[in-house]
Design a protein around this motif. Structure first.
Motif, mmCIF file in Angstrom:
data_model
loop_
_atom_site.group_PDB
_atom_site.id
_atom_site.type_symbol
_atom_site.label_atom_id
_atom_site.label_comp_id
_atom_site.label_asym_id
_atom_site.label_seq_id
_atom_site.Cartn_x
_atom_site.Cartn_y
_atom_site.Cartn_z
ATOM 1 N N PHE A 10 75.798 28.238 82.253
ATOM 2 C CA PHE A 10 75.363 27.676 80.977
ATOM 3 C C PHE A 10 74.759 28.773 80.098
ATOM 4 O O PHE A 10 75.113 28.922 78.931
ATOM 5 C CB PHE A 10 74.346 26.556 81.216
ATOM 6 N N LYS A 11 73.850 29.546 80.666
ATOM 7 C CA LYS A 11 73.176 30.602 79.909
ATOM 8 C C LYS A 11 74.167 31.632 79.388
ATOM 9 O O LYS A 11 74.082 32.063 78.233
ATOM 10 C CB LYS A 11 72.114 31.251 80.791
ATOM 11 N N THR A 42 68.472 30.004 64.983
ATOM 12 C CA THR A 42 67.566 28.999 65.549
ATOM 13 C C THR A 42 68.362 28.069 66.455
ATOM 14 O O THR A 42 69.579 27.933 66.299
ATOM 15 C CB THR A 42 66.873 28.155 64.457
ATOM 16 N N LEU A 43 67.662 27.422 67.378
ATOM 17 C CA LEU A 43 68.283 26.475 68.292
ATOM 18 C C LEU A 43 67.491 25.176 68.285
ATOM 19 O O LEU A 43 66.309 25.173 68.619
ATOM 20 C CB LEU A 43 68.340 27.046 69.717
ATOM 21 N N ASP A 44 68.127 24.097 67.863
ATOM 22 C CA ASP A 44 67.556 22.756 67.928
ATOM 23 C C ASP A 44 68.250 21.997 69.046
ATOM 24 O O ASP A 44 69.340 22.364 69.475
ATOM 25 C CB ASP A 44 67.791 21.996 66.613
ATOM 26 N N LEU A 45 67.632 20.917 69.483
ATOM 27 C CA LEU A 45 68.220 20.047 70.502
ATOM 28 C C LEU A 45 68.481 18.679 69.904
ATOM 29 O O LEU A 45 67.794 18.265 68.965
ATOM 30 C CB LEU A 45 67.270 19.906 71.694
ATOM 31 N N ALA A 46 69.449 17.965 70.474
ATOM 32 C CA ALA A 46 69.761 16.636 69.943
ATOM 33 C C ALA A 46 70.269 15.719 71.047
ATOM 34 O O ALA A 46 70.842 16.169 72.041
ATOM 35 C CB ALA A 46 70.810 16.743 68.838
ATOM 36 N N ALA A 47 70.054 14.427 70.830
ATOM 37 C CA ALA A 47 70.619 13.344 71.644
ATOM 38 C C ALA A 47 70.199 13.416 73.106
ATOM 39 O O ALA A 47 71.014 13.267 74.006
ATOM 40 C CB ALA A 47 72.142 13.315 71.497
ATOM 41 N N LEU A 48 68.913 13.629 73.333
ATOM 42 C CA LEU A 48 68.413 13.702 74.706
ATOM 43 C C LEU A 48 68.376 12.319 75.339
ATOM 44 O O LEU A 48 67.831 11.379 74.753
ATOM 45 C CB LEU A 48 67.014 14.310 74.741
ATOM 46 N N GLN A 49 68.938 12.214 76.542
ATOM 47 C CA GLN A 49 68.846 10.988 77.325
ATOM 48 C C GLN A 49 67.392 10.834 77.782
ATOM 49 O O GLN A 49 66.654 11.820 77.866
ATOM 50 C CB GLN A 49 69.796 11.050 78.523
ATOM 51 N N PRO A 50 66.948 9.611 78.095
ATOM 52 C CA PRO A 50 65.534 9.388 78.421
ATOM 53 C C PRO A 50 64.979 10.300 79.523
ATOM 54 O O PRO A 50 63.872 10.831 79.379
ATOM 55 C CB PRO A 50 65.500 7.918 78.851
ATOM 56 N N MET A 104 67.397 30.095 73.879
ATOM 57 C CA MET A 104 66.632 30.208 72.632
ATOM 58 C C MET A 104 66.066 31.620 72.486
ATOM 59 O O MET A 104 66.128 32.210 71.408
ATOM 60 C CB MET A 104 65.496 29.193 72.601
ATOM 61 N N LYS A 105 65.544 32.163 73.564
ATOM 62 C CA LYS A 105 64.888 33.477 73.499
ATOM 63 C C LYS A 105 65.862 34.615 73.211
ATOM 64 O O LYS A 105 65.461 35.638 72.656
ATOM 65 C CB LYS A 105 64.138 33.752 74.797
ATOM 66 N N GLN A 106 67.122 34.462 73.566
ATOM 67 C CA GLN A 106 68.080 35.533 73.333
ATOM 68 C C GLN A 106 68.681 35.512 71.936
ATOM 69 O O GLN A 106 69.483 36.363 71.596
ATOM 70 C CB GLN A 106 69.182 35.521 74.409
ATOM 71 N N LEU A 107 68.286 34.533 71.114
ATOM 72 C CA LEU A 107 68.806 34.470 69.747
ATOM 73 C C LEU A 107 68.334 35.672 68.939
ATOM 74 O O LEU A 107 67.245 36.199 69.152
ATOM 75 C CB LEU A 107 68.341 33.181 69.062
ATOM 76 N N PHE A 151 71.887 26.621 65.357
ATOM 77 C CA PHE A 151 72.641 25.991 66.429
ATOM 78 C C PHE A 151 71.952 24.689 66.815
ATOM 79 O O PHE A 151 70.724 24.623 66.854
ATOM 80 C CB PHE A 151 72.724 26.903 67.660
ATOM 81 N N VAL A 152 72.745 23.665 67.099
ATOM 82 C CA VAL A 152 72.230 22.393 67.595
ATOM 83 C C VAL A 152 72.897 22.153 68.939
ATOM 84 O O VAL A 152 74.116 22.080 69.030
ATOM 85 C CB VAL A 152 72.538 21.228 66.623
ATOM 86 N N LEU A 153 72.065 22.046 69.982
ATOM 87 C CA LEU A 153 72.569 21.804 71.328
ATOM 88 C C LEU A 153 72.577 20.298 71.572
ATOM 89 O O LEU A 153 71.521 19.673 71.660
ATOM 90 C CB LEU A 153 71.692 22.524 72.357
ATOM 91 N N ASP A 154 73.771 19.727 71.646
ATOM 92 C CA ASP A 154 73.957 18.286 71.844
ATOM 93 C C ASP A 154 73.945 17.986 73.343
ATOM 94 O O ASP A 154 74.861 18.364 74.063
ATOM 95 C CB ASP A 154 75.291 17.858 71.211
ATOM 96 N N LEU A 155 72.902 17.295 73.791
ATOM 97 C CA LEU A 155 72.734 16.984 75.203
ATOM 98 C C LEU A 155 73.036 15.518 75.514
ATOM 99 O O LEU A 155 72.574 14.985 76.521
ATOM 100 C CB LEU A 155 71.312 17.346 75.640
ATOM 101 N N ALA A 156 73.830 14.853 74.678
ATOM 102 C CA ALA A 156 74.115 13.424 74.849
ATOM 103 C C ALA A 156 74.754 13.106 76.197
ATOM 104 O O ALA A 156 74.494 12.046 76.774
ATOM 105 C CB ALA A 156 75.012 12.923 73.711
ATOM 106 N N GLN A 157 75.571 14.002 76.729
ATOM 107 C CA GLN A 157 76.257 13.765 78.000
ATOM 108 C C GLN A 157 75.377 14.085 79.214
ATOM 109 O O GLN A 157 75.701 13.707 80.333
ATOM 110 C CB GLN A 157 77.531 14.612 78.075
ATOM 111 N N VAL A 158 74.281 14.795 78.987
ATOM 112 C CA VAL A 158 73.444 15.276 80.087
ATOM 113 C C VAL A 158 72.478 14.176 80.530
ATOM 114 O O VAL A 158 71.620 13.749 79.773
ATOM 115 C CB VAL A 158 72.671 16.550 79.682
ATOM 116 N N GLU A 159 72.636 13.771 81.788
ATOM 117 C CA GLU A 159 71.786 12.721 82.357
ATOM 118 C C GLU A 159 70.651 13.289 83.197
ATOM 119 O O GLU A 159 69.697 12.583 83.520
ATOM 120 C CB GLU A 159 72.636 11.785 83.214
ATOM 121 N N PHE A 160 70.752 14.575 83.582
ATOM 122 C CA PHE A 160 69.750 15.191 84.443
ATOM 123 C C PHE A 160 69.639 16.669 84.123
ATOM 124 O O PHE A 160 70.643 17.354 83.931
ATOM 125 C CB PHE A 160 70.140 15.021 85.924
ATOM 126 N N ILE A 161 68.396 17.152 84.067
ATOM 127 C CA ILE A 161 68.144 18.586 83.913
ATOM 128 C C ILE A 161 66.987 18.935 84.842
ATOM 129 O O ILE A 161 66.006 18.195 84.912
ATOM 130 C CB ILE A 161 67.855 18.955 82.439
#
Length: 112
Positions: A29-30, A74-82, A66-69, A44-54
């Motif tokens: 991933f990295k 910039t890096l935003d996140l979106a659509a985080l599962q609960p 984010m740190k290597q940008l 950049f927007v990281l869409d995590l809608a499919q991710v059920e576990f991290i």
């Protein structure tokens, strides 16, 4: 681990096509994030809608991405599962990242 890319006028949306971002895929991933962000500029927007576990390795890979940008990126996140959102809250990473409900809406800056 597959990442797909959609480009809008305001951002590059990176969609994670996996149910898990954990130790077995964190390095891949990295590296994929580094390849994508190195080839492009801006937001950049990281869409995590499919991710059920991290897990902590996955979280570390997102933070490392984010740190290597470079300057101006910039890096935003979106659509985080609960469950994923809970990990970001418990680790207080929700105070580091801008988190949006939907990736497609996050990819458009407010023009009002």
């Amino acid at each position: 681990m597959e990442l797909t890319i959609d480009t809008t006028a305001d951002a590059t949306i990176i969609r994670v096509q996996a149910a898990r971002v954990d130790a077995p895929v964190a390095l891949q991933f990295k590296e994929e994030m580094r390849r994508i962000t190195h080839a492009r500029t801006g937001r950049f927007v990281l869409d995590l809608a499919q991710v059920e576990f991290i897990d902590s390795s996955g979280l570390g890979a997102v933070v490392a991405s984010m740190k290597q940008l470079r300057s101006g990126q910039t890096l935003d996140l979106a659509a985080l599962q609960p469950i994923v959102a809970k990990v970001f809250r418990l680790t207080r990473m929700d105070s580091i990242f801008a988190i949006h409900d939907e990736a497609d809406r996050a990819g458009v800056k407010d023009r009002s």
